[in-house]
Write a protein that holds these residues in place. Sequence first.
Motif, PDB file in Angstrom:
ATOM      1  N   ASP A  69      17.907  48.216  13.032  1.00 51.53           N
ATOM      2  CA  ASP A  69      17.810  49.173  14.130  1.00 51.53           C
ATOM      3  C   ASP A  69      17.155  48.493  15.334  1.00 51.53           C
ATOM      4  O   ASP A  69      16.079  48.879  15.764  1.00 51.53           O
ATOM      5  CB  ASP A  69      16.994  50.381  13.655  1.00 51.53           C
ATOM      6  N   THR A  70      17.787  47.463  15.814  1.00 52.81           N
ATOM      7  CA  THR A  70      17.160  46.595  16.824  1.00 52.81           C
ATOM      8  C   THR A  70      18.010  46.448  18.076  1.00 52.81           C
ATOM      9  O   THR A  70      17.724  45.605  18.919  1.00 52.81           O
ATOM     10  CB  THR A  70      16.936  45.187  16.229  1.00 52.81           C
ATOM     11  N   LEU A  71      19.025  47.275  18.188  1.00 46.41           N
ATOM     12  CA  LEU A  71      19.920  47.148  19.332  1.00 46.41           C
ATOM     13  C   LEU A  71      19.491  48.099  20.439  1.00 46.41           C
ATOM     14  O   LEU A  71      19.212  49.264  20.176  1.00 46.41           O
ATOM     15  CB  LEU A  71      21.349  47.485  18.890  1.00 46.41           C
ATOM     16  N   VAL A  88      21.615  44.531  23.813  1.00 43.84           N
ATOM     17  CA  VAL A  88      20.970  43.330  23.311  1.00 43.84           C
ATOM     18  C   VAL A  88      20.236  43.650  22.004  1.00 43.84           C
ATOM     19  O   VAL A  88      19.672  44.734  21.845  1.00 43.84           O
ATOM     20  CB  VAL A  88      20.030  42.730  24.397  1.00 43.84           C
ATOM     21  N   CYS A  89      20.281  42.700  21.062  1.00 45.88           N
ATOM     22  CA  CYS A  89      19.595  42.867  19.777  1.00 45.88           C
ATOM     23  C   CYS A  89      18.294  42.067  19.814  1.00 45.88           C
ATOM     24  O   CYS A  89      18.276  40.926  20.268  1.00 45.88           O
ATOM     25  CB  CYS A  89      20.488  42.363  18.646  1.00 45.88           C
ATOM     26  N   LYS A  90      17.226  42.720  19.348  1.00 54.06           N
ATOM     27  CA  LYS A  90      15.913  42.050  19.327  1.00 54.06           C
ATOM     28  C   LYS A  90      15.922  40.794  18.471  1.00 54.06           C
ATOM     29  O   LYS A  90      15.098  39.908  18.649  1.00 54.06           O
ATOM     30  CB  LYS A  90      14.853  43.010  18.787  1.00 54.06           C
ATOM     31  N   ASN A  91      16.817  40.732  17.523  1.00 54.51           N
ATOM     32  CA  ASN A  91      16.918  39.548  16.671  1.00 54.51           C
ATOM     33  C   ASN A  91      17.807  38.463  17.280  1.00 54.51           C
ATOM     34  O   ASN A  91      18.172  37.505  16.599  1.00 54.51           O
ATOM     35  CB  ASN A  91      17.460  39.924  15.290  1.00 54.51           C
ATOM     36  N   ASN A  92      18.119  38.640  18.560  1.00 55.33           N
ATOM     37  CA  ASN A  92      18.945  37.674  19.289  1.00 55.33           C
ATOM     38  C   ASN A  92      20.318  37.440  18.682  1.00 55.33           C
ATOM     39  O   ASN A  92      20.843  36.330  18.751  1.00 55.33           O
ATOM     40  CB  ASN A  92      18.204  36.325  19.436  1.00 55.33           C
ATOM     41  N   CYS A  93      20.867  38.446  18.058  1.00 57.49           N
ATOM     42  CA  CYS A  93      22.220  38.295  17.512  1.00 57.49           C
ATOM     43  C   CYS A  93      23.193  38.066  18.657  1.00 57.49           C
ATOM     44  O   CYS A  93      23.034  38.630  19.729  1.00 57.49           O
ATOM     45  CB  CYS A  93      22.650  39.552  16.763  1.00 57.49           C
ATOM     46  N   LYS A  94      24.203  37.262  18.385  1.00 60.87           N
ATOM     47  CA  LYS A  94      25.248  37.045  19.378  1.00 60.87           C
ATOM     48  C   LYS A  94      26.338  38.074  19.115  1.00 60.87           C
ATOM     49  O   LYS A  94      27.023  38.016  18.103  1.00 60.87           O
ATOM     50  CB  LYS A  94      25.794  35.620  19.238  1.00 60.87           C
ATOM     51  N   TYR A 114      21.783  50.706  15.724  1.00 63.88           N
ATOM     52  CA  TYR A 114      22.027  49.657  14.746  1.00 63.88           C
ATOM     53  C   TYR A 114      22.880  48.536  15.315  1.00 63.88           C
ATOM     54  O   TYR A 114      23.868  48.768  16.001  1.00 63.88           O
ATOM     55  CB  TYR A 114      22.652  50.248  13.478  1.00 63.88           C
ATOM     56  N   CYS A 115      22.453  47.344  15.017  1.00 62.55           N
ATOM     57  CA  CYS A 115      23.165  46.150  15.475  1.00 62.55           C
ATOM     58  C   CYS A 115      24.327  45.897  14.517  1.00 62.55           C
ATOM     59  O   CYS A 115      24.141  45.906  13.301  1.00 62.55           O
ATOM     60  CB  CYS A 115      22.203  44.973  15.480  1.00 62.55           C
ATOM     61  N   PRO A 116      25.556  45.664  15.055  1.00 64.85           N
ATOM     62  CA  PRO A 116      26.699  45.440  14.168  1.00 64.85           C
ATOM     63  C   PRO A 116      26.659  44.082  13.467  1.00 64.85           C
ATOM     64  O   PRO A 116      27.454  43.820  12.573  1.00 64.85           O
ATOM     65  CB  PRO A 116      27.899  45.530  15.119  1.00 64.85           C
ATOM     66  N   LYS A 117      25.715  43.225  13.870  1.00 65.60           N
ATOM     67  CA  LYS A 117      25.637  41.886  13.270  1.00 65.60           C
ATOM     68  C   LYS A 117      24.594  41.834  12.154  1.00 65.60           C
ATOM     69  O   LYS A 117      24.871  41.383  11.054  1.00 65.60           O
ATOM     70  CB  LYS A 117      25.300  40.833  14.346  1.00 65.60           C
ATOM     71  N   CYS A 118      23.370  42.252  12.470  1.00 67.05           N
ATOM     72  CA  CYS A 118      22.295  42.134  11.466  1.00 67.05           C
ATOM     73  C   CYS A 118      21.997  43.476  10.792  1.00 67.05           C
ATOM     74  O   CYS A 118      21.203  43.540   9.857  1.00 67.05           O
ATOM     75  CB  CYS A 118      21.032  41.546  12.104  1.00 67.05           C
ATOM     76  N   PHE A 119      22.624  44.549  11.253  1.00 65.10           N
ATOM     77  CA  PHE A 119      22.479  45.900  10.667  1.00 65.10           C
ATOM     78  C   PHE A 119      21.051  46.444  10.709  1.00 65.10           C
ATOM     79  O   PHE A 119      20.696  47.326   9.950  1.00 65.10           O
ATOM     80  CB  PHE A 119      23.034  45.942   9.230  1.00 65.10           C
TER      81      PHE A 119
HETATM   82 ZN    ZN Z   1      21.157  42.047  15.406  1.00 62.80          ZN
END
Ligand code: ZN
Length: 129
Positions: A9-11, A80-86, A2-7
């Motif tokens: 499962d894309t990390l 890296v997040c597939k949604n390009n989160c920073k 899980y990505c801590p930015k967009c939550f």
């Molecule tokens: Zn993300």
Amino acid sequence: MYCPKCFNDTLSVHSRGVAKLLFNGKQMDTSQFLYNIKQESPEQIYEKLREKIAEFFQWYSGFQNKSPIKKFEVFSQDFVCKNNCKLDIGTKFTLLNILFNAQKVYEILEEEASKYSVPIDIKSISKGS
Ligand SMILES: [Zn+2]
């Protein structure tokens, strides 16, 4: 993961990056190594991990009062997040069960600890991760 930015499962872990090791929250300056999933076999990457664990235990074995190793972390910031989160600078993620099988890592820790007579508490380590 899980990505801590967009939550979502894309990390995922970068195919290459730096893995850092912490023992009871301590590390040597050299307790880190570069990995490259595309160029190295899993065995080669495990071997690097083992070398760094051995290096730390060898150093730690020279201490007068050795408190048992109860906490072990192997982490990286190279995700890296597939949604390009920073991701925030300094955000780190464990590599256990991402790049390394946790059980296998505990075995390496136990083997190297006994080689260098370093007290280790694998139960506490496995609870903490
Ligand atoms: Zn993300």
